[in-house]
Design an enzyme around this catalytic site. Structure first.
Site: not given
Length: 215
Positions: A61-63
C-alpha cells in the site's frame, strides 16, 4: 478497528500538506477514508505513518503522501469516470470514489480484489466497480475514461490505456525500470496529441501482464 483519534488525524493531514498535498477536496477525501481498514494485523497500527506497508500477494500500500499527490495530479471532477489500474489494497480507489462519479478498478490478483471489495462494502462505497483482470490492457468495455491512474510502473505509458482515455482526459502513471527510481508522469490527451508533465521521482512495483497465480 476504530478509526484514528482527532490528534492522529490532525497530524496526518499536516504531514500531507507539508509534502505538497494542498487541494482541499483531496485532503477531505483522505480524511474521510480510514487507511487502517485496508491493512491487516500489526500493520494496521501504522496506518497513519507516511510510509508504504506490505499487503497480500507481495504488493504494498503506497505511502499516503504519494497517494495524495497522485490524486491531486489527476484533477478529478465530480462527474468523472475514473479507471484505476492496480487495485492493491483498495485505498486509492476509495479516495477516488469520494471525488468521482464512478471508479473502475482492476487488479491481476483475485485475493486483493476480493479483500478490497469487502472494505468498499463496509464503507458503503457503491460507486466502485472492482474486477480481476489484466490491467495493462485496461477495461475496453467501459472505455473511454475521463481519468486513468496506474499504480504500477511501466517502461512507457501503456498504449492500450492511452487509447481508452478521452480527449481532454488525464492519465497519471509511474514510468521507468522496475528496479530503479521511476518518474511520475501526467499525460494529457488533447485533440492535437499527448502532452507530458514530469511530476516527481517515485518507486512502484512493475506493471505486469496476465493474472496472478492466486487468481
Amino acid at each position: 478497528m476504530s478509526g484514528p483519534d482527532a490528534q492522529t488525524k490532525m497530524q496526518f493531514l499536516f504531514a500531507l500538506r507539508s509534502r505538497g498535498v494542498t487541494e482541499a477536496a483531496v485532503l477531505e477525501a483522505m480524511e474521510a477514508v480510514d487507511r487502517g481498514l485496508f491493512l491487516r494485523g500489526i500493520f494496521s497500527e501504522r496506518a497513519y505513518e507516511d510510509v508504504p506497508l506490505p499487503i497480500a500477494c507481495g504488493q504494498t500500500i503506497s505511502q499516503p503522501s504519494v497517494v495524495g499527490l497522485m490524486t491531486q495530479a489527476l484533477q478529478v471532477n465530480p462527474r468523472d469516470t475514473v479507471l484505476e489500474v492496480g487495485t492493491g489494497s483498495g485505498y486509492q480507489a476509495a479516495i477516488l470514489a469520494k471525488l468521482a462519479r464512478r471508479v473502475y478498478t482492476v487488479d491481476r490478483h483475485g485475493r486483493l480484489v476480493r479483500e478490497a471489495r469487502q472494505v468498499f462494502q463496509q464503507m458503503s462505497l457503491s460507486n466502485i466497480t472492482s474486477l480481476v483482470g489484466d490491467g495493462s490492457h485496461g477495461m475496453p468495455d467501459q472505455a473511454p475514461f475521463d481519468r486513468i491512474i496506474v499504480t504500477a510502473a511501466a517502461e512507457d505509458p501503456p498504449g492500450p490505456l492511452l487509447a481508452q482515455l478521452k480527449v481532454g482526459g488525464i492519465m497519471v502513471v509511474p514510468v521507468g525500470q522496475s528496479d530503479a527510481v521511476q518518474t511520475l508522469i501526467r499525460v494529457r490527451k488533447t485533440e492535437n496529441g499527448l502532452e507530458y508533465d514530469e511530476l516527481r521521482p517515485v518507486r512502484f512495483v512493475p506493471l505486469l501482464e496476465g493474472l496472478g497465480k492466486d487468481t
